[in-house]
Design a protein around this motif. Structure first.
Motif: not given
Length: 383
Positions: A258-266, A286-290, A294-298, A311-312
């Protein structure tokens, strides 16, 4: 006509293996000789249960190695001589135990007929004649001893194994490159987060990413060794081909978690597909912040696979393509049993080499992979 559960079960097992995992089937031994089994009984001072006797007359164990026939417990089927050797070893371990301790750990009237290999763990059968438990199947564990209750007989245990094989992946039986593998996928938990979630402030307290990786980083051979023939393939393919597979694997991880839903990752995945350089790796990017968010939310959701993915992903974006592939498959292996097939496809589906041995790693000459220890050992062996 009297049913023969051992023969019927082995008929089903052999048929399934011939069709679905011929390389594993080829490791099963020919029948044992009656005289060999009788000599083993005399040497150990026990009477083999009829089902074990019948099973050995069908297959006298399985050859050792990565292709070997193994039960769903990952224990290799032992030959008559190996049963004697492993059982004697277990008796030596149990020497000195008092009667009460031995009852729960190991008795001289137990036999080991399946071995885990890396430890003394293995499948056991009860040879105490005159008891209701005669012929019952259990398992020995180094730390806890012997426990029974897996099946009342080897015939019943083999019938259950045949059912598992015929159920395919629903029974944990996975095949790849003609081999039987026992694996089960753990489905991901419910998705969370939204593409519309705003980025945090740059000064917000978030887990930091390790951004020290570089595309030129050298990967230790140990990371590839566990991938068996796919690890050997990665080691010998051109770097460009590995890099392409790394991008495709990274995309799979992003989509499946589901990480693909974030625009920074896509955006970065699309840029990598166009062979464009990723943005500068900085904690406030911005990508690193995203990814940090996600890590904090996970962590809050107790969602380890998605945390690992965030992380990986760093290695896939800024690191070595070899390391990226290893990280991707280690994540995907938790929630799909198809990761081997997918990786082979992403590598272009070339012919697979043999499962690598020490000689393969010792003679490997790939500057992206650190195989110096194996090379030194190989040189020493060659004199």
């Amino acid at each position: 006509m009297r049913r023969d559960p051992v023969r019927e079960s082995w008929d089903r097992i052999d048929e399934w293996l011939r069709e679905n995992a011929p390389r594993t089937f080829a490791t099963l031994g020919p029948p044992a000789e009656h005289e060999e089994i009788a000599a083993a009984e005399e040497e150990l001072g026990v009477t083999f249960p009829p089902d074990l006797f019948a099973s050995l007359l069908r297959h006298n164990g399985a050859l050792d190695g990565a292709e070997a026939f193994r039960f769903s417990t990952h224990d290799r089927l032992l030959s008559v001589s190996e049963i004697v050797g492993d059982t004697r070893f277990m008796r030596a371990i149990a020497e000195g135990l008092d009667e009460e301790e031995a009852e729960h750990y190991w008795l001289d009237t137990y036999l080991k007929f399946g071995s885990y290999g890396a430890t003394a763990d293995g499948l056991t059968i009860d040879c105490r004649r005159g008891r209701d438990s005669y012929g019952a199947i259990g398992r020995f564990f180094d730390e806890t001893g012997t426990g029974f209750g897996r099946a009342d007989s080897l015939g019943a245990y083999l019938a259950e194994l045949a059912d598992q094989l015929e159920s395919g992946r629903d029974g944990g039986a996975v095949t790849f490159n003609g081999r039987l593998l026992w694996e089960r996928a753990r489905p991901l938990g419910p998705d969370w987060g939204s593409a519309d979630d705003p980025l945090p402030r740059r000064d917000e307290q978030l887990p930091e990413l390790d951004l020290s990786c570089r595309p030129t980083d050298v990967l230790h051979v140990g990371h590839l060794d566990g991938l068996e023939e796919l690890g050997a393939l990665l080691a010998i393919l051109p770097r460009e081909q590995v890099a392409m597979a790394a991008r495709q694997q990274l995309r799979r991880v992003a989509v499946e978690t589901g990480l693909n839903k974030y625009p920074e990752v896509r955006s970065v995945l699309d840029a990598l597909d166009r062979c464009e350089a990723p943005p500068s790796p900085e904690q406030a990017n911005p990508l690193v912040l995203r990814l940090r968010t996600v890590i904090a939310q996970a962590n809050t959701q107790r969602d380890a696979p998605r945390r690992w993915a965030a992380e990986k992903m760093v290695h896939g974006i800024w690191g070595s393509p070899y390391r990226s592939v290893c990280e991707s498959v280690s994540i995907r292996g938790h929630f799909t049993v198809d990761w081997r097939t997918d990786l082979h496809e992403d590598l272009g589906s070339p012919p697979l080499p043999s499962i690598p041995d020490d000689r393969f790693w010792g003679t490997l000459r790939n500057p992206a992979i650190d195989s110096t220890w194996h090379a030194a050992q190989y040189a020493q062996d060659q004199g």
